[in-house]
Design a protein around this motif. Structure first.
Motif, PDB file in Angstrom:
ATOM      1  N   MET A  12      13.889  53.716  66.440  1.00 26.89           N
ATOM      2  CA  MET A  12      15.176  53.032  66.525  1.00 26.89           C
ATOM      3  C   MET A  12      15.443  52.175  65.295  1.00 26.89           C
ATOM      4  O   MET A  12      16.594  51.905  64.968  1.00 26.89           O
ATOM      5  N   MET A  13      14.365  51.722  64.636  1.00 28.79           N
ATOM      6  CA  MET A  13      14.520  50.832  63.484  1.00 28.79           C
ATOM      7  C   MET A  13      14.693  51.673  62.214  1.00 28.79           C
ATOM      8  O   MET A  13      13.792  51.834  61.405  1.00 28.79           O
ATOM      9  N   ARG A  14      15.901  52.188  62.039  1.00 27.62           N
ATOM     10  CA  ARG A  14      16.186  53.123  60.971  1.00 27.62           C
ATOM     11  C   ARG A  14      16.150  52.482  59.598  1.00 27.62           C
ATOM     12  O   ARG A  14      15.771  53.107  58.611  1.00 27.62           O
ATOM     13  N   SER A  15      16.575  51.211  59.508  1.00 36.88           N
ATOM     14  CA  SER A  15      16.730  50.604  58.189  1.00 36.88           C
ATOM     15  C   SER A  15      16.314  49.151  58.200  1.00 36.88           C
ATOM     16  O   SER A  15      16.416  48.455  59.209  1.00 36.88           O
ATOM     17  N   THR A  18      19.235  47.622  53.376  1.00 41.97           N
ATOM     18  CA  THR A  18      18.629  48.953  53.266  1.00 41.97           C
ATOM     19  C   THR A  18      17.974  49.088  51.890  1.00 41.97           C
ATOM     20  O   THR A  18      18.554  48.711  50.880  1.00 41.97           O
ATOM     21  N   SER A  19      16.746  49.608  51.865  1.00 46.34           N
ATOM     22  CA  SER A  19      16.023  49.692  50.602  1.00 46.34           C
ATOM     23  C   SER A  19      15.389  51.063  50.437  1.00 46.34           C
ATOM     24  O   SER A  19      15.765  52.035  51.091  1.00 46.34           O
ATOM     25  N   HIS A  20      14.376  51.137  49.535  1.00 47.95           N
ATOM     26  CA  HIS A  20      13.803  52.413  49.121  1.00 47.95           C
ATOM     27  C   HIS A  20      13.168  53.192  50.271  1.00 47.95           C
ATOM     28  O   HIS A  20      13.077  54.419  50.208  1.00 47.95           O
ATOM     29  N   ASN A  64       8.936  51.535  55.271  1.00 46.76           N
ATOM     30  CA  ASN A  64      10.300  51.033  55.207  1.00 46.76           C
ATOM     31  C   ASN A  64      10.331  49.522  54.971  1.00 46.76           C
ATOM     32  O   ASN A  64      11.211  49.003  54.277  1.00 46.76           O
ATOM     33  N   PHE A  65       9.359  48.801  55.550  1.00 49.79           N
ATOM     34  CA  PHE A  65       9.347  47.339  55.470  1.00 49.79           C
ATOM     35  C   PHE A  65       8.353  46.817  54.429  1.00 49.79           C
ATOM     36  O   PHE A  65       8.004  45.640  54.456  1.00 49.79           O
ATOM     37  N   GLU A  66       7.909  47.674  53.500  1.00 50.32           N
ATOM     38  CA  GLU A  66       6.796  47.291  52.638  1.00 50.32           C
ATOM     39  C   GLU A  66       7.107  46.149  51.691  1.00 50.32           C
ATOM     40  O   GLU A  66       6.261  45.306  51.421  1.00 50.32           O
ATOM     41  N   PHE A  67       8.309  46.062  51.175  1.00 49.17           N
ATOM     42  CA  PHE A  67       8.598  45.059  50.161  1.00 49.17           C
ATOM     43  C   PHE A  67       9.053  43.752  50.787  1.00 49.17           C
ATOM     44  O   PHE A  67      10.117  43.240  50.502  1.00 49.17           O
ATOM     45  N   VAL A  68       8.243  43.210  51.677  1.00 57.00           N
ATOM     46  CA  VAL A  68       8.462  41.903  52.287  1.00 57.00           C
ATOM     47  C   VAL A  68       7.166  41.135  52.208  1.00 57.00           C
ATOM     48  O   VAL A  68       6.116  41.647  52.582  1.00 57.00           O
ATOM     49  N   ASP A  69       7.212  39.902  51.689  1.00 58.46           N
ATOM     50  CA  ASP A  69       5.996  39.124  51.441  1.00 58.46           C
ATOM     51  C   ASP A  69       5.346  38.695  52.739  1.00 58.46           C
ATOM     52  O   ASP A  69       6.012  38.367  53.710  1.00 58.46           O
TER      53      ASP A  69
END
Length: 429
Positions: free
Chosen positions: A253-256, A260-262, A290-295
């Motif tokens: 369900m968590m499409r983006s 929205t990123s890479h 999808n969520f990788e670029f979050v500190d």
């Protein structure tokens, strides 16, 4: 109570101030709003920032994903859930937005979002925006109370709201509720509400902004459909960091991300299921990538000791402040609503909470609200900050307990608040 913080035994209370960087004389009685990270965690975060600046491409492309995975592994162990269900976002509001904006609403206009009247302001705005942005596809149904209220009444009213939604011809799709609400700070029966949602086939979105580090979160038994919790408030991480938990059953369900990123994959180009591995080198699912670029920067330890100290201090300190003010704390009969590290105390103010009566006449400038007058004077003359807010026709203040505070700080807060209230009433007479 001694606490071994990175091999440096320190007693809870004012001794712990040595590990923080508060300005001399500043009393941080509002840990709940923005948190405060110890110096050693800040030093580590600055070390990583410097490494990023000196070698930006290698760090961002290779080192950062490795560090992020290490933090996710620690957090998954801490919460007792699979690492594949854990990612990080900047804050709890971002997580709530991620869930609600990824929801696909039915076109018949019968979907409803259930929420309590003490929903966090930004999250309430989010549900309003989602309804507006989707036309007549989705609506909100708010459940209100006269507080304090016991847990069984909240659960009963929630059940009745689900039944009423269906009786009115609507479809209760998702319910959003807190572990501990913000203003006022009320420990809510989130475990029972989550179980109720499961039984009724309603998705549960648990806003645990004040959850992790303040109360025990057993996600295996709780099993929410979505949960987000700020780590920079009560877990002492650097700002901004929140853990976003989505069990595998709901990850499709968590499409983006927001924005929205890479990591986003359009349905037209997706040739495998959402469980496919999109990163061959690191074997990560679509959800994780999808969520990788979050500190994310996590330190865990001594949680039970910290919670016990802070909750006891909050109970004793809150009662002391109420005694000094000659008022009361906001507490239900079973005392479950105050089973946390924050407390709400009634202020002895006769000032109205609505209309022009809640404005303080400015001597040399524009009129300001009671909230702003109180808080600005706290900062200017007392070197502190305590949230003041109107609720149910009265003025309240929220105080936070933390390991660097003692009962004497609450006594000082009581005297400070009494002086401010007396000054304000003299101005209005």
């Amino acid at each position: 109570m001694p606490f071994d913080f990175q091999n440096e035994p320190t007693n809870f209370g004012h001794e712990m101030l040595a590990h923080f960087s508060f300005a001399p004389g500043y009393r941080n009685l509002n840990h709940g709003s923005f948190g405060a990270s110890p110096l050693k965690i800040r030093d580590k975060a600055n070390e990583l920032r410097n490494e990023c600046e000196t070698t930006p491409c290698p760090f961002i492309k290779y080192r950062f994903p490795q560090l992020l995975d290490e933090s996710r592994a620690v957090m998954s162990e801490f919460l007792g859930v699979p690492e594949s269900t854990i990612v990080f976002v900047p804050n709890a509001t971002t997580g709530v937005n991620t869930v609600l904006r990824n929801m696909v609403w039915n076109t018949d206009g019968k979907d409803e979002i259930l929420q309590l009247d003490v929903i966090y302001g930004a999250c309430g705005k989010t549900t309003s925006y989602v309804c507006e942005a989707n036309g007549d596809k989705v609506h909100t149904r708010e459940i209100g109370f006269i507080y304090p209220v016991d847990d069984f009444e909240i659960v009963r009213a929630f059940r009745e709201a689900i039944e009423a939604s269906r009786k009115d011809g609507f479809r209760p799709r998702i319910a959003i509720f807190d572990t501990i609400s913000s203003n006022p700070a009320i420990r809510l029966p989130s475990e029972k509400l989550t179980a109720l949602c499961h039984a009724e086939g309603v998705l549960s979105l648990l806003d645990a902004a004040h959850g992790i580090g303040q109360i025990e979160l057993n996600l295996v038994s709780l099993d929410p459909d979505f949960l987000v919790s700020n780590c920079h408030k009560w877990l002492f991480t650097a700002r901004a960091c929140a853990v976003f938990y989505v069990p595998e059953r709901n990850q499709a369900m968590m499409r983006s991300t927001l924005p929205t990123s890479h990591g986003f994959i359009t349905r037209s180009t997706e040739t495998m299921s959402m469980e496919k591995f999109t990163d061959e080198a690191h074997q990560k699912t679509t959800f994780v990538s999808n969520f990788e670029f979050v500190d994310g920067d996590v330190e865990c330890g001594g949680e039970e000791e910290i919670r016990n100290y802070c909750i006891q201090l909050c109970h004793k300190g809150g009662q002391k402040v109420a005694e000094i003010l000659g008022t009361r704390i906001l507490e239900n009969h079973a005392r479950t609503s105050t089973d946390c590290c924050m407390v709400d105390i009634l202020l002895p103010l006769r000032t109205p909470t609505e209309g022009d009566g809640c404005l303080v006449k400015g001597k040399d400038g524009p009129d300001i609200t009671v909230t702003e007058w109180m808080q600005q004077n706290m900062i200017k003359y007392y070197k502190t900050f305590m949230p003041v807010f109107p609720f149910q026709g009265s003025w309240w203040v929220r105080l936070s307990a933390q390991i660097y505070l003692e009962e004497s700080d609450f006594e000082w807060a009581g005297r400070t608040l009494k002086e401010l209230c007396e000054k304000l009433q003299d101005m209005e007479n």
